[in-house]
Write an enzyme that holds these catalytic residues in place. Structure first.
Site, PDB file in Angstrom:
ATOM      1  N   GLN A  74       0.846  -1.194   0.000  1.00  0.00           N
ATOM      2  CA  GLN A  74       0.000   0.000   0.000  1.00  0.00           C
ATOM      3  C   GLN A  74       0.882   1.244   0.000  1.00  0.00           C
ATOM      4  OE1 GLN A  74      -4.127   0.799   0.719  1.00  0.00           O
ATOM      5  NE2 GLN A  74      -2.688   1.359  -0.874  1.00  0.00           N
ATOM      6  N   PHE A  75       1.393   1.606  -1.181  1.00  0.00           N
ATOM      7  CA  PHE A  75       2.328   2.737  -1.229  1.00  0.00           C
ATOM      8  C   PHE A  75       1.679   4.063  -0.856  1.00  0.00           C
ATOM      9  CE2 PHE A  75       1.284   5.324  -4.921  1.00  0.00           C
ATOM     10  CZ  PHE A  75       0.430   4.494  -5.626  1.00  0.00           C
ATOM     11  N   THR A  76       0.341   4.154  -0.948  1.00  0.00           N
ATOM     12  CA  THR A  76      -0.312   5.438  -0.642  1.00  0.00           C
ATOM     13  C   THR A  76      -0.141   5.835   0.828  1.00  0.00           C
ATOM     14  OG1 THR A  76      -2.466   4.443  -0.140  1.00  0.00           O
ATOM     15  CG2 THR A  76      -2.051   5.061  -2.432  1.00  0.00           C
TER      16      THR A  76
END
Lengths: 145, 73
Positions: A74-76
């Site tokens: 989940q890079f966000t």
């Protein structure tokens, strides 16, 4: 980290990972992260005491209760909301995908080595993550330097 | 939009394995701020459904992407 009764992840309607009671881990990798951070985080997730004992106090870890883990990249999460300007999140501090995937894999290996049953999503894929957060209990863990 | 209150994200997990929640507001204050947040969001024109402040809840959702953003005002 979310404490869940169950969780699953689908890619194009196919279930690729599914767990019963345990934790949902949404994992973001920042630019300066490396293998030691991935391993330290795995230890924290395994030992974080967010499950109640008989008195209703947070006293038990994932290892103590024999819970499972579902890990999804989940890079966000790396967006820095305090420093960003305007309304579009700034993801410039996220690690490059090749680096992020290697650390995500290392995290999963390390968590399994702790004795946790680990299911995963598909790195970089568009996914639907279904879960029932029990409590709800949601903890932000940051092991970055 | 469905709203949930969560004091746990205020946990400090840097030391040991037990989260410390001393940075969280006392419940009376937290509930007022939570209510104010919901009202303000409704005033923006968003339909808002709520949990029950302080209750033990089961929160079911399908995160699409997934996309998860930490906001700190």
């Amino acid at each position: 980290v979310q404490r869940v009764r169950r969780a699953s992840v689908t890619v194009a309607d196919d279930v690729v990972g599914e767990i019963e009671a345990g934790v949902m881990v949404l994992l973001g990798v920042a630019r300066l992260d490396a293998f030691p951070e991935a391993e330290r985080l795995a230890g924290k997730v395994a030992r974080l005491r967010i499950f109640e004992n008989e008195d209703g106090r947070f006293d038990r870890s994932l290892l103590d209760v024999g819970g499972e883990a579902l890990v999804v990249s989940q890079f966000t999460l790396i967006a820095d909301s305090r420093r960003q300007k305007g309304t579009r999140p700034d993801f410039s501090k996220a690690a490059r995908p090749e680096v992020a995937e290697a650390l995500y894999e290392r995290f999963c290996v390390a968590l399994r080595a702790e004795g946790v049953s680990v299911q995963t999503g598909v790195f970089g894929a568009r996914m639907q993550v279904s879960l029932v957060n029990d409590g709800p209990v949601t903890i932000v863990l940051d092991v970055g330097s | 939009m469905h709203l949930e209150l969560r004091f746990h994200p205020l946990a400090d997990t840097r030391k040991g394995n037990s989260p410390s929640f001393t940075g969280a507001a006392i419940p009376e204050v937290a509930e007022r701020v939570y209510e104010r947040f919901c009202s303000a969001l409704e005033a923006e024109g968003v339909r808002v459904a709520r949990g029950v402040f302080g209750a033990r809840m089961q929160v079911e959702l399908v995160n699409d992407g997934p996309v998860t953003i930490l906001l700190d005002a």
